[in-house]
Motif scaffolding. Structure first.
Motif, PDB file in Angstrom:
ATOM      1  N   GLU A  84       0.821  -1.212   0.000  1.00 20.03           N
ATOM      2  CA  GLU A  84       0.000   0.000   0.000  1.00 20.03           C
ATOM      3  C   GLU A  84       0.856   1.263   0.000  1.00 20.03           C
ATOM      4  OE1 GLU A  84      -4.049   1.468   2.248  1.00 20.03           O
ATOM      5  OE2 GLU A  84      -2.561   0.378   3.422  1.00 20.03           O
ATOM      6  N   ALA A  85       1.987   1.210   0.705  1.00 20.25           N
ATOM      7  CA  ALA A  85       2.866   2.374   0.796  1.00 20.25           C
ATOM      8  C   ALA A  85       4.240   2.014   0.244  1.00 20.25           C
ATOM      9  CB  ALA A  85       2.995   2.834   2.243  1.00 20.25           C
ATOM     10  N   ASP A  86       4.888   2.981  -0.398  1.00 20.77           N
ATOM     11  CA  ASP A  86       6.257   2.736  -0.850  1.00 20.77           C
ATOM     12  C   ASP A  86       7.283   3.459   0.021  1.00 20.77           C
ATOM     13  OD1 ASP A  86       5.339   5.153  -1.847  1.00 20.77           O
ATOM     14  OD2 ASP A  86       6.406   5.008  -3.742  1.00 20.77           O
ATOM     15  N   CYS A  87       6.802   4.178   1.039  1.00 20.26           N
ATOM     16  CA  CYS A  87       7.702   4.783   2.026  1.00 20.26           C
ATOM     17  C   CYS A  87       6.992   4.805   3.379  1.00 20.26           C
ATOM     18  CB  CYS A  87       8.099   6.195   1.605  1.00 20.26           C
ATOM     19  SG  CYS A  87       9.201   7.024   2.786  1.00 20.26           S
ATOM     20  N   VAL A  88       7.655   4.292   4.399  1.00 22.21           N
ATOM     21  CA  VAL A  88       7.129   4.333   5.768  1.00 22.21           C
ATOM     22  C   VAL A  88       8.068   5.174   6.620  1.00 22.21           C
ATOM     23  CG1 VAL A  88       6.813   2.961   7.878  1.00 22.21           C
ATOM     24  CG2 VAL A  88       5.813   2.181   5.728  1.00 22.21           C
ATOM     25  N   ILE A  89       7.500   6.093   7.369  1.00 20.13           N
ATOM     26  CA  ILE A  89       8.283   6.942   8.276  1.00 20.13           C
ATOM     27  C   ILE A  89       7.950   6.561   9.707  1.00 20.13           C
ATOM     28  CG2 ILE A  89       8.652   9.306   9.093  1.00 20.13           C
ATOM     29  CD1 ILE A  89       8.039  10.249   6.209  1.00 20.13           C
ATOM     30  N   ILE A  90       8.980   6.230  10.472  1.00 21.66           N
ATOM     31  CA  ILE A  90       8.823   5.932  11.899  1.00 21.66           C
ATOM     32  C   ILE A  90       9.765   6.881  12.634  1.00 21.66           C
ATOM     33  CG2 ILE A  90       8.928   4.175  13.699  1.00 21.66           C
ATOM     34  CD1 ILE A  90       8.749   2.044  11.492  1.00 21.66           C
TER      35      ILE A  90
END
Length: 230
Positions: A84-90
């Motif tokens: 669903e996402a191509d970048c995840v920010i944590i």
């Protein structure tokens, strides 16, 4: 929208993507900014707590971005779908919590090409965890924002060569690029280690010796990192 130096640096590391998922979104500033500046086509603002998510929802409505940004009550990436996402920010949470989110969401995260991580503590442990679990750090940055130092990293899937202990502790790419913020941080750490060792002089006991050993080890890592930067 004007971002803090910390959030601005995170966005810069993220670059452009099709869909960004911001874990622990708080006010939703990163998804709003990235959408507003056409750095992402759509975004998912996620948080484990209702209060922050409601704040994010109010801000999203204020910027009239309900069509581009969705919100989800989610523990880590639990409510994120595969591919669903191509970048995840944590960003903005402790290192051990960051590791827990990565472990719990490993199946979903295999479908995410890029992550931006900005742990607030145990940063060396996070770097080691990544290297041991099929991730590689491809870029790093560090900023000083309102008196606090914030290292952050761009992460992709793949194997990573073995780093030295000082590189795990302070960031290989920050060291080899002679990052000025890291150098300032190391100089402060060096001074702090010296002050702590001075305060332990003349004292004895198991706890004191353990503490002295920890500080001497930290002092040596700082020395090696500074030496590598010259």
């Amino acid at each position: 929208m004007q971002l803090s130096k910390r959030l601005e640096a995170i966005v810069k590391l993220a670059g452009t993507c099709h869909c960004v998922a911001d874990v622990g979104t708080d006010h939703g500033y990163i998804p709003i900014y990235m959408t507003e500046h056409h750095l992402t086509e759509k975004a998912i603002a996620m948080d484990v707590n209702k209060g922050p998510l409601e704040r994010a929802q109010r801000n999203i409505r204020a910027y009239r971005m309900e069509q581009q940004i969705t919100t989800r009550l989610s523990d880590g990436v639990a409510k994120l779908k595969a591919m669903e996402a191509d970048c995840v920010i944590i960003a903005g949470m402790g290192g051990l919590l960051t590791i827990r989110i990565l472990e719990a969401g490993k199946e979903i995260l295999t479908t995410v090409p890029t992550m931006i991580l900005q742990p607030q503590s145990e940063i060396g442990q996070v770097r080691k965890f990544l290297a041991e679990h099929g991730y590689r750090i491809t870029a790093e940055d560090m900023v000083l924002d309102e008196g606090k130092y914030y290292p952050m990293m761009r992460v992709e899937h793949g194997s990573q060569e073995e780093w030295t202990e000082q590189e795990y502790a302070f960031g290989k790419y920050l060291i080899v690029s002679d990052n000025p913020v890291l150098l300032e941080f190391l100089e402060k750490e060096e001074k702090l280690c010296g002050e702590i060792l001075q305060s332990l002089k003349g004292k004895s006991g198991e706890h004191i010796e353990k503490r002295r050993g920890e500080i001497l080890e930290r002092q040596e890592l700082v020395r090696l990192a500074k030496e590598q930067m010259r």
